[in-house]
Design a protein around this motif. Structure first.
Motif, PDB file in Angstrom:
ATOM      1  N   UNK A  77      40.612  43.634  50.205  1.00 42.95           N
ATOM      2  CA  UNK A  77      41.523  44.668  50.697  1.00 42.95           C
ATOM      3  C   UNK A  77      41.343  44.884  52.194  1.00 42.95           C
ATOM      4  N   UNK A  78      40.080  44.912  52.645  1.00 40.95           N
ATOM      5  CA  UNK A  78      39.816  45.067  54.077  1.00 40.95           C
ATOM      6  C   UNK A  78      40.347  43.872  54.856  1.00 40.95           C
ATOM      7  N   UNK A  79      40.158  42.668  54.308  1.00 45.45           N
ATOM      8  CA  UNK A  79      40.631  41.468  54.994  1.00 45.45           C
ATOM      9  C   UNK A  79      42.158  41.440  55.075  1.00 45.45           C
ATOM     10  N   UNK A  80      42.825  41.843  54.001  1.00 46.09           N
ATOM     11  CA  UNK A  80      44.285  41.865  54.014  1.00 46.09           C
ATOM     12  C   UNK A  80      44.816  42.904  55.009  1.00 46.09           C
ATOM     13  N   UNK A 134      47.420  34.343  48.904  1.00 50.70           N
ATOM     14  CA  UNK A 134      47.601  33.795  47.556  1.00 50.70           C
ATOM     15  C   UNK A 134      46.339  33.971  46.706  1.00 50.70           C
ATOM     16  N   UNK A 135      45.158  33.699  47.319  1.00 47.42           N
ATOM     17  CA  UNK A 135      43.895  33.850  46.592  1.00 47.42           C
ATOM     18  C   UNK A 135      43.673  35.304  46.200  1.00 47.42           C
ATOM     19  N   UNK A 136      43.921  36.220  47.122  1.00 44.08           N
ATOM     20  CA  UNK A 136      43.729  37.646  46.831  1.00 44.08           C
ATOM     21  C   UNK A 136      44.655  38.106  45.712  1.00 44.08           C
ATOM     22  N   UNK A 137      45.900  37.630  45.743  1.00 40.62           N
ATOM     23  CA  UNK A 137      46.853  38.038  44.715  1.00 40.62           C
ATOM     24  C   UNK A 137      46.404  37.565  43.331  1.00 40.62           C
ATOM     25  N   UNK A 138      46.006  36.289  43.237  1.00 36.06           N
ATOM     26  CA  UNK A 138      45.597  35.750  41.945  1.00 36.06           C
ATOM     27  C   UNK A 138      44.281  36.353  41.461  1.00 36.06           C
ATOM     28  N   UNK A 139      43.351  36.594  42.379  1.00 37.90           N
ATOM     29  CA  UNK A 139      42.076  37.181  41.972  1.00 37.90           C
ATOM     30  C   UNK A 139      42.275  38.605  41.468  1.00 37.90           C
ATOM     31  N   UNK A 140      43.166  39.347  42.111  1.00 36.23           N
ATOM     32  CA  UNK A 140      43.459  40.710  41.660  1.00 36.23           C
ATOM     33  C   UNK A 140      44.067  40.700  40.263  1.00 36.23           C
ATOM     34  N   UNK A 141      44.984  39.760  40.032  1.00 35.24           N
ATOM     35  CA  UNK A 141      45.609  39.668  38.719  1.00 35.24           C
ATOM     36  C   UNK A 141      44.591  39.279  37.649  1.00 35.24           C
ATOM     37  N   UNK A 142      43.708  38.332  37.987  1.00 37.46           N
ATOM     38  CA  UNK A 142      42.676  37.916  37.024  1.00 37.46           C
ATOM     39  C   UNK A 142      41.693  39.052  36.745  1.00 37.46           C
ATOM     40  N   UNK A 143      41.391  39.857  37.763  1.00 35.98           N
ATOM     41  CA  UNK A 143      40.487  40.989  37.571  1.00 35.98           C
ATOM     42  C   UNK A 143      41.097  42.010  36.619  1.00 35.98           C
ATOM     43  N   UNK A 144      42.385  42.299  36.807  1.00 39.61           N
ATOM     44  CA  UNK A 144      43.061  43.230  35.900  1.00 39.61           C
ATOM     45  C   UNK A 144      43.096  42.679  34.473  1.00 39.61           C
TER      46      UNK A 144
END
Length: 265
Positions: free
Chosen positions: A195-198, A213-223
């Motif tokens: 979040x800080x990096x974005x 793209x990595x942040x989006x997919x990692x967030x989805x996988x975390x949820x």
């Protein structure tokens, strides 16, 4: 499970701490009459089966556990090997007179009071010559960790656990909280860093597309992971609850069937 114990512990029958070392390690000695729990430990407890008087009787060995094949055949041979292996464990549990005194304490009575230290020393000298080839596979190993036995039980025993030591739901689920909280903490730190990096990326003239793209997919996988773990907790609780009810109902049906089959006078 004996042929696969090498996965869980040291392949050594001498891997047994004497009783005074059990106290040094802070372990409480729990008396058990189940041979399968002998020398199994968990956290600050170790289960030890008392040494029965009949195993110290020569007449008993000559009558019931002689080397000559009896009516029981292979079964008698297996019982003899298990009994010999069990006797040998006391060679390691009691190595000093202090161990012997602990074994004869009133709250334990691992060794009968009518056995003295000199007699036990002679006994230990005899069983010290026993080789691994003379005992059952279990006693080619020493102490076993219950958490590992429970972990591998579904794979090797087709059972949910080797021994259930938690009688309450809270105790059972409580042991899972630590690892899960650690995982959630690590994931939270990673998500905060992303979040800080974005936020910093938005101020930059050049955007790193692959990072987004990595942040989006990692967030989805975390949820998705959080949802799966939550669902798993709910299903696990339901499985335990229903398993208890199914067992109770089955026992009630069996009891009713037994009463029905009993001859009436």
């Amino acid at each position: 499970m004996a042929p696969r114990l090498w996965i869980m512990t040291t392949l050594s029958s001498a891997n047994i701490n004497p009783l005074h070392r059990q106290r040094v390690k802070g372990r409480e000695i729990i008396v058990t009459e189940e041979p399968r729990l002998h020398l199994v430990w968990i956290h600050d407890r170790i289960f030890i089966k008392p040494l029965p008087r009949y195993l110290l009787s020569l007449a008993f060995w000559e009558t019931c556990l002689s080397e000559n094949p009896g009516q029981l055949g292979d079964s008698q041979s297996n019982i003899r090997k298990a009994a010999i292996g069990f006797l040998r464990t006391y060679r390691y549990l009691v190595q000093h007179e202090s161990d012997f005194n602990i074994a004869q304490q009133e709250n334990l009575r691992l060794i009968s009071k009518d056995v003295d230290w000199a007699s036990f020393c002679r006994f230990a000298a005899e069983v010290g010559h026993i080789e691994d080839s003379e005992v059952s596979g279990r006693y080619c190993y020493g102490e076993l960790r219950l958490t590992r036995l429970n972990f591998y039980a579904p794979l090797f025993l087709r059972k949910f656990h080797f021994e259930q030591v938690h009688g309450q739901y809270g105790d059972f689920f409580g042991r899972l909280y630590g690892p899960l909280l650690f995982i959630f903490a690590v994931v939270s730190v990673i998500l905060n860093a992303m979040q800080v990096e974005l936020a910093a990326e938005q101020l930059s003239a050049v955007h790193w597309v692959s990072l987004w793209s990595v942040c989006r997919w990692f967030s989805m996988l975390s949820l998705l992971g959080a949802a799966v773990i939550s669902a798993w907790f709910i299903l696990l609780w339901l499985w335990i609850f229903l398993d208890e009810w199914i067992y109770t109902a089955r026992r009630k049906v069996e009891k009713r069937r037994e009463n029905h089959d009993e001859p009436k006078c």
